[in-house]
Design an enzyme around this catalytic site. Sequence first.
Site, PDB file in Angstrom:
ATOM      1  N   HIS A  18    -101.860 -45.452   0.175  1.00  0.00           N
ATOM      2  CA  HIS A  18    -100.829 -45.818   1.148  1.00  0.00           C
ATOM      3  C   HIS A  18    -100.662 -44.707   2.202  1.00  0.00           C
ATOM      4  CE1 HIS A  18     -97.866 -49.239   1.225  1.00  0.00           C
ATOM      5  NE2 HIS A  18     -97.369 -48.531   2.199  1.00  0.00           N
TER       6      HIS A  18
ATOM      7  N   TYR B 180     -96.355 -58.149   0.296  1.00  0.00           N
ATOM      8  CA  TYR B 180     -95.700 -57.370  -0.761  1.00  0.00           C
ATOM      9  C   TYR B 180     -95.078 -58.350  -1.736  1.00  0.00           C
ATOM     10  CZ  TYR B 180     -95.699 -52.832   1.713  1.00  0.00           C
ATOM     11  OH  TYR B 180     -96.054 -51.643   2.300  1.00  0.00           O
TER      12      TYR B 180
ATOM     13  N   SER C 138     -98.390 -56.751   8.631  1.00  0.00           N
ATOM     14  CA  SER C 138     -97.559 -56.378   7.480  1.00  0.00           C
ATOM     15  C   SER C 138     -96.497 -57.426   7.177  1.00  0.00           C
ATOM     16  CB  SER C 138     -96.877 -55.044   7.792  1.00  0.00           C
ATOM     17  OG  SER C 138     -95.802 -54.817   6.911  1.00  0.00           O
TER      18      SER C 138
ATOM     19  N   LYS D 227    -104.816 -54.174  -2.293  1.00  0.00           N
ATOM     20  CA  LYS D 227    -104.735 -52.889  -1.582  1.00  0.00           C
ATOM     21  C   LYS D 227    -103.873 -51.903  -2.364  1.00  0.00           C
ATOM     22  CE  LYS D 227    -103.122 -50.981   2.886  1.00  0.00           C
ATOM     23  NZ  LYS D 227    -101.816 -50.397   2.607  1.00  0.00           N
TER      24      LYS D 227
ATOM     25  N   THR E 230    -100.717 -55.937  -1.336  1.00  0.00           N
ATOM     26  CA  THR E 230    -100.488 -54.500  -1.555  1.00  0.00           C
ATOM     27  C   THR E 230     -99.751 -54.275  -2.868  1.00  0.00           C
ATOM     28  OG1 THR E 230    -100.432 -54.094   0.818  1.00  0.00           O
ATOM     29  CG2 THR E 230     -99.429 -52.419  -0.585  1.00  0.00           C
TER      30      THR E 230
HETATM   31  C1  FNR Z   1     -98.113 -48.054   6.328  1.00  0.00           C
HETATM   32  N1  FNR Z   1     -98.840 -48.670   5.316  1.00  0.00           N
HETATM   33  C2  FNR Z   1     -98.493 -49.952   4.931  1.00  0.00           C
HETATM   34  N2  FNR Z   1     -99.253 -50.619   4.009  1.00  0.00           N
HETATM   35  C3  FNR Z   1     -98.956 -51.890   3.662  1.00  0.00           C
HETATM   36  O1  FNR Z   1     -99.658 -52.481   2.850  1.00  0.00           O
HETATM   37  N3  FNR Z   1     -97.870 -52.521   4.232  1.00  0.00           N
HETATM   38  C4  FNR Z   1     -97.055 -51.921   5.129  1.00  0.00           C
HETATM   39  O2  FNR Z   1     -96.098 -52.515   5.613  1.00  0.00           O
HETATM   40  C5  FNR Z   1     -97.357 -50.577   5.491  1.00  0.00           C
HETATM   41  N4  FNR Z   1     -96.564 -49.896   6.386  1.00  0.00           N
HETATM   42  C6  FNR Z   1     -96.957 -48.671   6.861  1.00  0.00           C
HETATM   43  C7  FNR Z   1     -96.214 -48.060   7.879  1.00  0.00           C
HETATM   44  C8  FNR Z   1     -96.669 -46.863   8.417  1.00  0.00           C
HETATM   45  C9  FNR Z   1     -95.885 -46.248   9.536  1.00  0.00           C
HETATM   46  C10 FNR Z   1     -97.831 -46.247   7.912  1.00  0.00           C
HETATM   47  C11 FNR Z   1     -98.348 -44.957   8.495  1.00  0.00           C
HETATM   48  C12 FNR Z   1     -98.532 -46.827   6.881  1.00  0.00           C
HETATM   49  C13 FNR Z   1    -100.055 -48.042   4.786  1.00  0.00           C
HETATM   50  C14 FNR Z   1    -101.262 -48.393   5.655  1.00  0.00           C
HETATM   51  O3  FNR Z   1    -101.600 -49.748   5.540  1.00  0.00           O
HETATM   52  C15 FNR Z   1    -102.501 -47.570   5.246  1.00  0.00           C
HETATM   53  O4  FNR Z   1    -102.706 -47.691   3.866  1.00  0.00           O
HETATM   54  C16 FNR Z   1    -102.393 -46.088   5.619  1.00  0.00           C
HETATM   55  O5  FNR Z   1    -101.726 -45.945   6.849  1.00  0.00           O
HETATM   56  C17 FNR Z   1    -103.767 -45.465   5.702  1.00  0.00           C
HETATM   57  O6  FNR Z   1    -103.695 -44.105   5.980  1.00  0.00           O
HETATM   58  P1  FNR Z   1    -103.806 -43.462   7.466  1.00  0.00           P
HETATM   59  O7  FNR Z   1    -104.893 -44.208   8.208  1.00  0.00           O
HETATM   60  O8  FNR Z   1    -102.473 -43.680   8.096  1.00  0.00           O
HETATM   61  O9  FNR Z   1    -104.118 -42.056   7.194  1.00  0.00           O
END
Ligand code: FNR
Length: 380
Positions: A277, A128, A106, A253, A154
């Site tokens: 997300h 981002y 990330s 994404k 993203t």
């Molecule tokens: C995320 N997600 C996320 N996505 C992204 O593009 N950059 C990020 O920094 C983050 N940070 C993040 C933190 C936490 C704690 C979570 C749970 C999620 C979203 C992540 O990439 C993904 O899209 C989802 O987590 C998918 O869903 P599930 O597998 O958690 O159900």
Amino acid sequence: MRAASVSDYRELARRRLPNIFFEYIDGGSYAEVTLRRNVEDLEAIALRQRVMRDMTQLDMSVQTLGQTLKMPVGLAPVGMAGMYGRRGETQAIRAATAAGVPFCLSTVGVCSIEEVAATGTPPWFQLYMLKDRGYMRELLARAKAAGCPVLVFTVDLPLPGSRYRDIRSGFTGSTPLKAAMTQALDGITHPGWTWDVFVNGRPHTLGSVQAAVKEGRRVTDFLAWIARNFDRSVTWKDIDWVRENWEGPIVVKGVLDVEDARDVVRAGAQGLVVSNHGGRQLDGVRSSISVLPAIADAVGGDLDVFMDGGVRSGLDVLKALALGAKACFVGRAWAWALGAGGQPAIERMLDTLRAELAVAMTLTGCNNARDAGRTLLDNG
Ligand code: FNR
């Protein structure tokens, strides 16, 4: 407790992590309708059992973006993972590499791109769009120099969704981060958990927030920082800007709409992730799995379609493949495992997904992950 399933890692993480981090990982936005839909819609899909086929040769590997994945799974970008386990991102990439699957770092990771790449495997890098394009250019140059093979851009976080649990826990909102962190440190139960500094960036990532905390300066919270620094003016034209600064494959994404998916193709990206997300942004939108088939039908011939959201087992992985995903990503599953027991727990969690996928493929008569299609499902 010995963890047998992804939900067991959730339970262990709940016991071991400071509450503010467990709630941050676990929660979704608003009433968490979409978060629940992601899981429930996957559960509701029925697989179609087929028997008496020679299933001795199972091939789970898939080719994508110039790589071979040993199984059709990747670790999704998860912000601040180094808070859930010591040098968390490096633990996660080691586990992913051992399993032959990609790890995506990330933008707001704790460990730097360089530190993660120094494990021997450059991560996929998630970007981002920040207002400061000079800083973004620097990040992209660092990702390239570190050998990151894929950029995940993203697009569903121009501003953060409201996450009530984070307000209640003190992670965000009126409580200054410092107070919440101090509380977290007092409640620490995870061995080796340390208050690592966010090194991925100066001066625009959390490194500066933490430096301020260390110096005793008052800081605003993480999500307020995002709201200030993320760029809401982004349009499809900005993908051109990204491309000018990045030669490798780009995966967009956060796509949930067929028209947007077509724009991803027009913008020249090599892949997209059908994602809401993890139910952390616009609550009330449909689950990823329910919009996947239409998007895969519309653009699956033009680029690689991935999905994430609600994947909690190898059975879910096969369902996503059957509905048109090349591979799927897990977010919470690995963040929970990291919090529960670091790299070994992530390795075991990935082993579990592999074993479950093997059973699902064997009993649906699917020898090869590349051939998974809708015939694996029972539509009643
Ligand atoms: C995320 N997600 C996320 N996505 C992204 O593009 N950059 C990020 O920094 C983050 N940070 C993040 C933190 C936490 C704690 C979570 C749970 C999620 C979203 C992540 O990439 C993904 O899209 C989802 O987590 C998918 O869903 P599930 O597998 O958690 O159900």
